[in-house]
Design an enzyme around this catalytic site. Structure first.
Site, short mmCIF file in Angstrom:
data_model
loop_
_atom_site.label_atom_id
_atom_site.label_comp_id
_atom_site.label_asym_id
_atom_site.label_seq_id
_atom_site.Cartn_x
_atom_site.Cartn_y
_atom_site.Cartn_z
N ASP A 105 0.84 -1.19 0.00
CA ASP A 105 0.00 0.00 0.00
C ASP A 105 0.88 1.25 0.00
O ASP A 105 2.09 1.18 0.21
CB ASP A 105 -0.88 0.03 1.26
CG ASP A 105 -1.59 -1.29 1.51
OD1 ASP A 105 -2.19 -1.82 0.56
OD2 ASP A 105 -1.55 -1.78 2.66
N ASP A 144 -2.09 -2.18 -4.76
CA ASP A 144 -2.94 -2.70 -3.68
C ASP A 144 -3.73 -1.52 -3.12
O ASP A 144 -4.36 -0.79 -3.87
CB ASP A 144 -2.07 -3.39 -2.63
CG ASP A 144 -2.89 -4.25 -1.67
OD1 ASP A 144 -4.08 -4.49 -1.93
OD2 ASP A 144 -2.33 -4.69 -0.65
N ASP A 148 -4.37 1.44 4.20
CA ASP A 148 -5.14 0.37 4.86
C ASP A 148 -4.86 0.38 6.36
O ASP A 148 -3.74 0.68 6.79
CB ASP A 148 -4.76 -1.00 4.28
CG ASP A 148 -5.31 -1.22 2.88
OD1 ASP A 148 -6.00 -0.33 2.36
OD2 ASP A 148 -5.05 -2.30 2.31
N ARG A 200 -13.94 1.25 -2.06
CA ARG A 200 -13.27 1.21 -0.76
C ARG A 200 -12.86 2.60 -0.29
O ARG A 200 -11.69 2.90 -0.14
CB ARG A 200 -12.04 0.27 -0.78
CG ARG A 200 -12.39 -1.16 -1.11
CD ARG A 200 -11.18 -2.06 -0.94
NE ARG A 200 -11.49 -3.45 -1.30
CZ ARG A 200 -10.65 -4.46 -1.22
NH1 ARG A 200 -9.40 -4.25 -0.78
NH2 ARG A 200 -11.02 -5.69 -1.56
#
Length: 326
Positions: A105, A144, A148, A200
């Site tokens: 990430d 990715d 996160d 997301r």
């Protein structure tokens, strides 16, 4: 990297100038293998660390900031180019037709507390998904997440950032099976700009997540990152949404904005008050058919703007170059 290593968990401010690139010629050049990428890509911050860009042009590319098992960490005013996994892995069992999966990430927060991610820009550009090859009938996705939050992290604030040009943006909670996350993953998203983010923003499992005064801008027919949904109300999510503004071309109802992206038998709860979709009331509760039993109340009073004022406020303040640093 020397400053991070030398100071460990001691209190410190690390100031960045210009462009930081682990794949620069004086640091070994491009990654040569998965092992090489894993060794050089991760920037692991210690506790009691502020990492701050000293100008609006400070940039971090080909890297992954990792905050793992730490406390009191701040990341501010950095243009973060989301890293690209050099060897994505094909999983034929992911979804109905298989998918490419990648690692790394822009920022990964694991088992950490008291983290503030503020006034940054996260983007795939210049390597956007339209430049990636097609294999097995799918884009060979090398990106990715942008940011996160996983493994029971708590008290994370994500504020005044611009997230742009990305597919799977923010994952809160790594899997339905990680039940130890229940009661944790307390995260606040406020005053962020989500620009052409496909999904997301965030997707939540288990977490107690407060989402307020964010501006979402995109289109369901965008040529590279078509909007699929913004807020993912996944397994045992406990989301409080307030006064967000969604300007999503082609979106007509709350179900285009809030959805359960996982199994229909494993869903969560969400409340919304005061949010707008293309200028009209989002009316999340009834229109989205989620439970409103989030089971918690806010432990603070947020300075809420009316959703009609969110666009101007966020566009004027989110991202890099908007704060004074010295």
């Amino acid at each position: 990297m020397a400053a991070i290593t030398a100071q460990g968990d001691n209190p410190k401010i690390i100031k960045l100038y210009g462009t930081i690139d682990p794949t620069s010629a004086d640091n070994g050049g491009p990654y040569t293998s998965t092992t090489d990428q894993a060794a050089r890509l991760q920037i692991r911050l210690g506790s009691n660390t502020t990492l701050i860009g000293m100008g609006g042009d400070t940039k971090l590319v080909n890297a992954n900031i990792v905050i793992n098992g730490k406390q009191n960490v701040i990341v501010r005013n950095i243009n973060i180019v989301n890293p690209c996994d050099i060897v994505p892995v094909w999983d034929p069992n992911d979804g109905s037709a298989g998918n490419w999966n990648s690692e790394y990430d822009g920022v990964t927060i694991l088992a950490s507390k008291n983290v503030w991610i503020d006034h940054n820009v996260f983007t795939d550009a210049p390597k956007t998904d339209d430049q990636l090859p097609i294999e097995n009938g799918k884009i060979k996705e090398c990106h990715d997440g942008a940011l996160d939050v996983k493994n029971g992290s708590d008290y994370v604030t994500v504020s005044n950032n611009r997230f742009e040009l990305h597919e799977k943006n923010n994952l809160i909670g790594s899997s339905d099976s990680k039940t130890s996350d229940d009661g944790h993953l307390t995260v606040t998203f406020n005053n962020n700009h989500f620009l052409n983010v496909a999904e997301r923003a965030p997707r939540v499992r288990f977490g107690k997540v407060h989402i307020y005064n964010n501006y979402f801008e995109g289109s369901r027919s965008h040529p590279i990152y078509p909007h699929q949904y913004s807020i993912g109300v996944a397994y045992k999510a406990k989301i409080i949404s307030q006064n967000n503004a969604f300007d999503i071309a082609g979106a007509t109802s709350c179900s285009n904005i809030m959805t359960n992206p996982g199994s229909s038998s494993k869903t969560g709860a969400v409340t919304d008050a005061g949010s707008l979709l293309n200028g009209g009331a989002l009316t999340a509760g009834g229109a989205c058919s989620f439970s409103s039993a989030v089971g918690w109340t806010l432990p603070y009073s947020a300075p809420l703007l009316d959703a009609s004022a969110v666009k101007a406020a966020v566009l004027g303040n989110a991202g890099t170059g908007k704060i004074t640093v010295r």
